[in-house]
Design a protein around this motif. Structure first.
Motif, mmCIF file in Angstrom:
data_model
loop_
_atom_site.group_PDB
_atom_site.id
_atom_site.type_symbol
_atom_site.label_atom_id
_atom_site.label_comp_id
_atom_site.label_asym_id
_atom_site.label_seq_id
_atom_site.Cartn_x
_atom_site.Cartn_y
_atom_site.Cartn_z
ATOM 1 N N THR A 242 25.095 -21.934 -21.692
ATOM 2 C CA THR A 242 24.026 -22.580 -20.919
ATOM 3 C C THR A 242 23.509 -21.664 -19.810
ATOM 4 O O THR A 242 22.303 -21.640 -19.530
ATOM 5 C CB THR A 242 24.519 -23.907 -20.340
ATOM 6 N N TRP A 243 24.395 -20.921 -19.178
ATOM 7 C CA TRP A 243 23.979 -19.967 -18.147
ATOM 8 C C TRP A 243 23.021 -18.929 -18.733
ATOM 9 O O TRP A 243 21.984 -18.609 -18.150
ATOM 10 C CB TRP A 243 25.235 -19.316 -17.588
ATOM 11 N N SER A 244 23.341 -18.418 -19.918
ATOM 12 C CA SER A 244 22.522 -17.372 -20.534
ATOM 13 C C SER A 244 21.148 -17.877 -20.958
ATOM 14 O O SER A 244 20.200 -17.092 -21.051
ATOM 15 C CB SER A 244 23.263 -16.773 -21.737
ATOM 16 N N ILE A 245 21.033 -19.171 -21.231
ATOM 17 C CA ILE A 245 19.711 -19.737 -21.507
ATOM 18 C C ILE A 245 18.776 -19.456 -20.343
ATOM 19 O O ILE A 245 17.628 -19.004 -20.517
ATOM 20 C CB ILE A 245 19.817 -21.260 -21.770
ATOM 21 N N GLY A 246 19.263 -19.704 -19.120
ATOM 22 C CA GLY A 246 18.437 -19.460 -17.948
ATOM 23 C C GLY A 246 18.165 -17.988 -17.722
ATOM 24 O O GLY A 246 17.025 -17.584 -17.470
ATOM 25 N N VAL A 247 19.198 -17.159 -17.858
ATOM 26 C CA VAL A 247 19.052 -15.731 -17.553
ATOM 27 C C VAL A 247 18.034 -15.072 -18.477
ATOM 28 O O VAL A 247 17.104 -14.388 -18.027
ATOM 29 C CB VAL A 247 20.408 -15.004 -17.656
ATOM 30 N N TYR A 248 18.185 -15.275 -19.792
ATOM 31 C CA TYR A 248 17.337 -14.524 -20.717
ATOM 32 C C TYR A 248 15.993 -15.183 -20.985
ATOM 33 O O TYR A 248 15.044 -14.509 -21.402
ATOM 34 C CB TYR A 248 18.102 -14.228 -22.003
ATOM 35 N N GLY A 249 15.898 -16.488 -20.725
ATOM 36 C CA GLY A 249 14.566 -17.080 -20.678
ATOM 37 C C GLY A 249 13.759 -16.431 -19.567
ATOM 38 O O GLY A 249 12.551 -16.179 -19.696
ATOM 39 N N VAL A 399 17.643 -27.221 -16.108
ATOM 40 C CA VAL A 399 18.610 -28.152 -16.697
ATOM 41 C C VAL A 399 19.788 -27.388 -17.297
ATOM 42 O O VAL A 399 20.956 -27.779 -17.140
ATOM 43 C CB VAL A 399 17.929 -29.042 -17.754
ATOM 44 N N ALA A 400 19.502 -26.279 -17.985
ATOM 45 C CA ALA A 400 20.580 -25.471 -18.566
ATOM 46 C C ALA A 400 21.534 -24.974 -17.490
ATOM 47 O O ALA A 400 22.761 -24.999 -17.665
ATOM 48 C CB ALA A 400 19.980 -24.281 -19.336
ATOM 49 N N LEU A 401 20.998 -24.534 -16.349
ATOM 50 C CA LEU A 401 21.851 -24.052 -15.263
ATOM 51 C C LEU A 401 22.668 -25.186 -14.643
ATOM 52 O O LEU A 401 23.834 -24.989 -14.265
ATOM 53 C CB LEU A 401 21.009 -23.355 -14.190
ATOM 54 N N PHE A 402 22.104 -26.379 -14.540
ATOM 55 C CA PHE A 402 22.848 -27.518 -13.995
ATOM 56 C C PHE A 402 24.033 -27.877 -14.902
ATOM 57 O O PHE A 402 25.123 -28.207 -14.421
ATOM 58 C CB PHE A 402 21.936 -28.723 -13.817
ATOM 59 N N VAL A 403 23.826 -27.802 -16.216
ATOM 60 C CA VAL A 403 24.933 -28.053 -17.145
ATOM 61 C C VAL A 403 26.006 -26.978 -16.968
ATOM 62 O O VAL A 403 27.212 -27.265 -16.979
ATOM 63 C CB VAL A 403 24.425 -28.082 -18.597
ATOM 64 N N SER A 404 25.588 -25.738 -16.770
ATOM 65 C CA SER A 404 26.522 -24.641 -16.563
ATOM 66 C C SER A 404 27.354 -24.864 -15.298
ATOM 67 O O SER A 404 28.552 -24.558 -15.267
ATOM 68 C CB SER A 404 25.751 -23.318 -16.471
#
Length: 426
Positions: A242-249, A399-404
């Motif tokens: 989930t963290w990587s969703i935010g980073v690479y987006g 949202v992805a970062l909040f889940v992370s």
């Protein structure tokens, strides 16, 4: 007075080589974002949906080959593996500049992911062979600093190269340094402290004794299967996904987001504005890794920063493109907050699992991060294309970062053993 393990000499001889190697890997994966903003889609007739998929294909190849690469590095040789990877990814990166159709571009992006897959876990294994627990967060951070520092200078250089020559020439010129550096790596890198001549025998023995002592404080794990089934490894896989969703987006689409919001903005201006979040990230990573090693607390320097990153994305969405500079400033905060925790995060695994399985576990976690990177880079590009702006993608990344954040909080790693009275950190 220097430490018995000669920490100063190890830092000076190991970390510059590690940093440059990872920096070149990151250059050849991230410069696609500038080609996307500069017209590769129009030149090759790529639709917006296909463009987001092409940008993400790298991470699909990266996902499949993490664990095999880590096992080879752990059991055989980091030095040989990285030499081969450097040559191959430099060639693939330069070939990107001469392709003329979409299938060839898709194949190159996937192959580039395959040959770079082993780099991150192999480097983490390499660091664990050279640095003690009290140094590891900072060492990991200086490795991963190759990421934001590379994008920092790449943003400026790529902008100038594209404006002066074109996106094809940018790919060709930026792939060559990796091939040249492969031979420097072969000369400078050694797998274990016992193989170098710049440490004395006493220093080698002191370092090995400290590393062995740390291993005795970790619960034994028989094999990879047992390690991969552990609750904490599963949670960290989900967290890094989930963290990587935010980073690479963020990484792959920031130039496009800036250019779509800024009126009549050229690629050089886009390059300079894209560089600022990575300057902030570099400073934040150094400060956070130092504090993490000082306090010997890893989680405390992971979840609060990811929370700040998610809130910054929501803030950028709330102010909208009509307030460009406020929105861009919040993106600077988001970028710095997402990068800052890398050093503490990758110090968790070697302190939780023994050496015989730690490398494989880091590879599994990193492969799930690659899958998250694929999802983030593809879906953010898709949302930007479908909606005509970045608003929906800001919410998605937040949202992805909040889940992370939540997943980080429920991880319960082993508590580090206290140092003996009177003992000093290396």
């Amino acid at each position: 007075m220097n430490s018995p393990t000669n920490a100063t000499k190890r830092w000076l001889c190991i970390m510059p080589v590690v940093f440059i190697t990872y920096s070149l890997a990151y250059l050849d994966r991230a410069n696609f974002s500038f080609a996307s903003a500069a017209g590769i889609t129009e030149d090759l007739g790529i639709t917006k949906g296909i463009s987001s998929l092409l940008g993400a294909l790298f991470f699909l190849g990266y996902f499949f080959f993490q664990i095999p690469g880590a096992i080879y590095a752990e059991r055989r040789s980091v030095r040989k593996l990285i030499f081969t990877c450097l040559v191959l990814w430099g060639v693939c990166a330069s070939f990107t500049g001469i392709i003329t159709n979409i299938p060839a571009l898709a194949a190159i992006r996937f192959i580039l992911g395959v040959v770079e897959a082993a780099v991150m876990p192999a480097m983490l294994i390499y660091i664990s062979n050279w640095f003690t627990q009290s140094e590891r967060s900072r060492a990991n951070t200086f490795l991963i600093l190759g990421n934001p520092v590379t994008v920092l200078w790449m943003s400026v250089v790529s902008g100038y190269l594209i404006q002066s020559f074109g996106w094809r020439e940018m790919f060709i010129l930026e792939g060559i340094p990796a091939v040249i550096w492969a031979f420097c790596w072969w000369v400078l890198a050694k797998d274990k402290p016992a193989q170098v001549t710049w440490l004395t025998n006493n220093e080698k023995q002191a370092l090995q004794a400290q590393l062995d002592k740390e291993q005795r404080n970790i619960k034994a794990v028989r094999n990879y299967s047992e390690a991969f089934r552990s609750r904490n490894v599963i949670l960290l896989c989900m967290q890094y996904f989930t963290w990587s969703i935010g980073v690479y987006g963020f990484v792959l689409w920031l130039p496009s987001i800036i250019r779509s919001a800024g009126t009549n903005m050229g690629m050089v201006e886009v390059g300079w504005l894209s560089a600022v979040p990575y300057l902030a990230a570099t400073l934040a990573m150094i400060a956070v890794s130092w504090a993490s090693d000082k306090l010997r607390n890893r989680k405390l320097f992971v979840w609060p920063l990811l929370l700040i990153g998610g809130l910054a994305f929501l803030g950028s969405w709330a102010v909208g493109s009509h307030h460009f500079w406020v929105s861009w400033g919040l993106l600077v905060v988001a970028g710095a907050a997402m990068y800052a925790p890398y050093g503490p995060f990758f110090a968790i695994i070697p302190e939780m699992l023994p050496r015989n399985v730690a490398g494989g576990a880091m590879a599994l976690i990193n492969s799930m991060g690659a899958l998250g990177s694929f999802c983030g880079s593809w879906f953010v590009g898709y949302l930007n294309g479908v909606t005509g702006g970045p608003s929906a993608s800001f919410i998605f990344m937040a949202v992805a970062l909040f889940v992370s954040v939540w997943l980080t909080l429920i991880v319960k790693p082993e508590q580090p053993q206290p140092l003996p009275v009177g003992a000093k950190h290396a």
